[in-house]
Design a protein around this motif. Structure first.
Motif, PDB file in Angstrom:
ATOM      1  N   GLU A  65       0.823  -1.202   0.000  1.00  0.00           N
ATOM      2  CA  GLU A  65       0.000   0.000   0.000  1.00  0.00           C
ATOM      3  C   GLU A  65       0.861   1.257   0.000  1.00  0.00           C
ATOM      4  O   GLU A  65       0.550   2.245  -0.683  1.00  0.00           O
ATOM      5  CB  GLU A  65      -0.927  -0.006   1.215  1.00  0.00           C
ATOM      6  N   SER A  66       1.951   1.215   0.757  1.00  0.00           N
ATOM      7  CA  SER A  66       2.847   2.371   0.804  1.00  0.00           C
ATOM      8  C   SER A  66       3.499   2.611  -0.554  1.00  0.00           C
ATOM      9  O   SER A  66       3.578   3.749  -1.026  1.00  0.00           O
ATOM     10  CB  SER A  66       3.917   2.138   1.876  1.00  0.00           C
ATOM     11  N   ALA A  67       3.954   1.536  -1.202  1.00  0.00           N
ATOM     12  CA  ALA A  67       4.584   1.670  -2.517  1.00  0.00           C
ATOM     13  C   ALA A  67       3.603   2.216  -3.545  1.00  0.00           C
ATOM     14  O   ALA A  67       3.942   3.087  -4.354  1.00  0.00           O
ATOM     15  CB  ALA A  67       5.129   0.308  -2.965  1.00  0.00           C
ATOM     16  N   LEU A  68       2.375   1.719  -3.523  1.00  0.00           N
ATOM     17  CA  LEU A  68       1.374   2.193  -4.477  1.00  0.00           C
ATOM     18  C   LEU A  68       0.975   3.642  -4.186  1.00  0.00           C
ATOM     19  O   LEU A  68       0.671   4.408  -5.112  1.00  0.00           O
ATOM     20  CB  LEU A  68       0.150   1.276  -4.439  1.00  0.00           C
ATOM     21  N   SER A  69       0.986   4.026  -2.924  1.00  0.00           N
ATOM     22  CA  SER A  69       0.716   5.426  -2.583  1.00  0.00           C
ATOM     23  C   SER A  69       1.799   6.334  -3.141  1.00  0.00           C
ATOM     24  O   SER A  69       1.516   7.422  -3.660  1.00  0.00           O
ATOM     25  CB  SER A  69       0.627   5.586  -1.059  1.00  0.00           C
ATOM     26  N   HIS A  70       3.062   5.890  -3.042  1.00  0.00           N
ATOM     27  CA  HIS A  70       4.156   6.669  -3.619  1.00  0.00           C
ATOM     28  C   HIS A  70       4.005   6.782  -5.134  1.00  0.00           C
ATOM     29  O   HIS A  70       4.282   7.836  -5.724  1.00  0.00           O
ATOM     30  CB  HIS A  70       5.493   6.021  -3.279  1.00  0.00           C
ATOM     31  N   GLU A  71       3.567   5.700  -5.773  1.00  0.00           N
ATOM     32  CA  GLU A  71       3.349   5.743  -7.224  1.00  0.00           C
ATOM     33  C   GLU A  71       2.259   6.744  -7.573  1.00  0.00           C
ATOM     34  O   GLU A  71       2.385   7.514  -8.535  1.00  0.00           O
ATOM     35  CB  GLU A  71       2.961   4.343  -7.710  1.00  0.00           C
ATOM     36  N   LEU A  72       1.189   6.765  -6.795  1.00  0.00           N
ATOM     37  CA  LEU A  72       0.084   7.693  -7.033  1.00  0.00           C
ATOM     38  C   LEU A  72       0.547   9.136  -6.884  1.00  0.00           C
ATOM     39  O   LEU A  72       0.176  10.007  -7.679  1.00  0.00           O
ATOM     40  CB  LEU A  72      -1.059   7.393  -6.061  1.00  0.00           C
ATOM     41  N   LEU A  73       1.387   9.383  -5.879  1.00  0.00           N
ATOM     42  CA  LEU A  73       1.873  10.748  -5.643  1.00  0.00           C
ATOM     43  C   LEU A  73       2.871  11.178  -6.708  1.00  0.00           C
ATOM     44  O   LEU A  73       2.925  12.354  -7.084  1.00  0.00           O
ATOM     45  CB  LEU A  73       2.520  10.834  -4.261  1.00  0.00           C
ATOM     46  N   SER A  74       3.656  10.228  -7.199  1.00  0.00           N
ATOM     47  CA  SER A  74       4.718  10.600  -8.146  1.00  0.00           C
ATOM     48  C   SER A  74       4.201  10.766  -9.562  1.00  0.00           C
ATOM     49  O   SER A  74       4.782  11.516 -10.357  1.00  0.00           O
ATOM     50  CB  SER A  74       5.825   9.532  -8.133  1.00  0.00           C
ATOM     51  N   SER A  75       3.125  10.064  -9.922  1.00  0.00           N
ATOM     52  CA  SER A  75       2.604  10.189 -11.290  1.00  0.00           C
ATOM     53  C   SER A  75       1.087  10.053 -11.313  1.00  0.00           C
ATOM     54  O   SER A  75       0.551   9.094 -11.877  1.00  0.00           O
ATOM     55  CB  SER A  75       3.239   9.137 -12.199  1.00  0.00           C
ATOM     56  N   PRO A  76       0.377  10.973 -10.690  1.00  0.00           N
ATOM     57  CA  PRO A  76      -1.094  10.848 -10.578  1.00  0.00           C
ATOM     58  C   PRO A  76      -1.822  10.891 -11.907  1.00  0.00           C
ATOM     59  O   PRO A  76      -2.933  10.381 -12.022  1.00  0.00           O
ATOM     60  CB  PRO A  76      -1.467  12.042  -9.701  1.00  0.00           C
TER      61      PRO A  76
END
Length: 273
Positions: A65-76
């Motif tokens: 979940e943390s990794a996917l949250s970082h992905e969402l923040l980095s390339s929404p």
């Protein structure tokens, strides 16, 4: 214990406890395990998506979940199909099938020709007991020239669905394909059951014998061998097969009832008669 300053700005930061800003032993172990096992399946896959895929295999759901949250923040604005497929797999692993189905459907909108997406949707529907819908998605998966990564398990599940839906000819053919790829007691048992339901007793016995060679303690194999022997009026073999099926733990109530019903009809098959 080691103190850090800015754990959330880098990939290793996924493994830090943000509430205490300390590395936990478990998290550190997971980080070392991830470093050993990481692979990048696609050149254009981001570091966070690649990490999430590996962490999912380690059942580290909070870190996924943390990794996917970082992905969402980095390339929404540029989330790709892999992001939604990983979200779907995460929710499926947690037993949240409704959420998983929603995310995998979003993935199919982005790319409707990816067999892995349809296979995942099939798995989710199968786990939810929606066999007909799962069948349709598995069939669609296998229709593509480029196979899904878990083709063998898809064939086994599809074949078992065919059995449940009494599509015995389709079940036999699918189990035979599974036998060709990776023969096992399960695949040959499936062929044997399908042939028995189609009244192909000779073919059923041959398939069940193959299954028995691979595992001579499977109670279902012995149960169906007993049925074949009952139908072909082989008294001693029917009794021996039934006796051994009970000895190795046959507990399937439907199969037991079917055997006992035919035993009563023919008047043999149980040494207790």
């Amino acid at each position: 214990m080691q103190r850090v300053l800015n754990p959330t700005t880098t990939l290793p930061g996924l493994f830090w406890d943000s509430s205490t800003t300390h590395v936990t032993t478990t998290s550190a172990q997971r980080w070392r395990s991830w470093k050993r096992t990481r692979t990048f399946s696609e050149e254009n896959s981001s570091i966070f998506l690649s990490s999430a895929g590996q962490l999912l295999n380690l059942h580290s759901y909070n870190l996924v979940e943390s990794a996917l949250s970082h992905e969402l923040l980095s390339s929404p604005k540029s989330l790709n199909q892999d992001y939604y497929l990983l979200l779907a797999k995460l929710h499926m692993a947690k037993g949240e099938l409704t959420e998983a189905e929603g995310y995998v459907k979003q993935a199919t909108v982005l790319n409707h020709t990816n067999p892995a997406a349809w296979a995942l949707l099939g798995h989710i529907l199968y786990l939810g007991g929606e066999n007909k819908a799962a069948r349709d998605n598995y069939e669609r998966t296998l229709s593509y020239e480029s196979p899904a990564p878990d083709t063998h398990s898809i064939r086994l599940r599809l074949a078992s669905i065919y059995l449940q839906l009494q599509q015995y000819s389709a079940a036999r053919n699918m189990f035979l394909l599974a036998c060709r790829d990776s023969p096992s007691c399960i695949t040959w048992l499936g062929v044997g059951i399908s042939c028995y339901r189609l009244d192909g007793l000779k073919e059923a016995e041959q398939a069940l014998s193959e299954a028995n060679i691979l595992n001579n303690t499977d109670p279902e194999v012995w149960g169906y061998l007993s049925l074949v022997c009952l139908k072909t009026t082989r008294k001693l073999e029917a009794e021996q097969s039934y006796k051994y099926a009970l000895r190795v733990g046959l507990k399937d109530p439907d199969l037991l009832t079917e055997i006992q019903t035919i035993q009563k009809e023919v008047g043999f098959g149980d040494a207790g008669f």
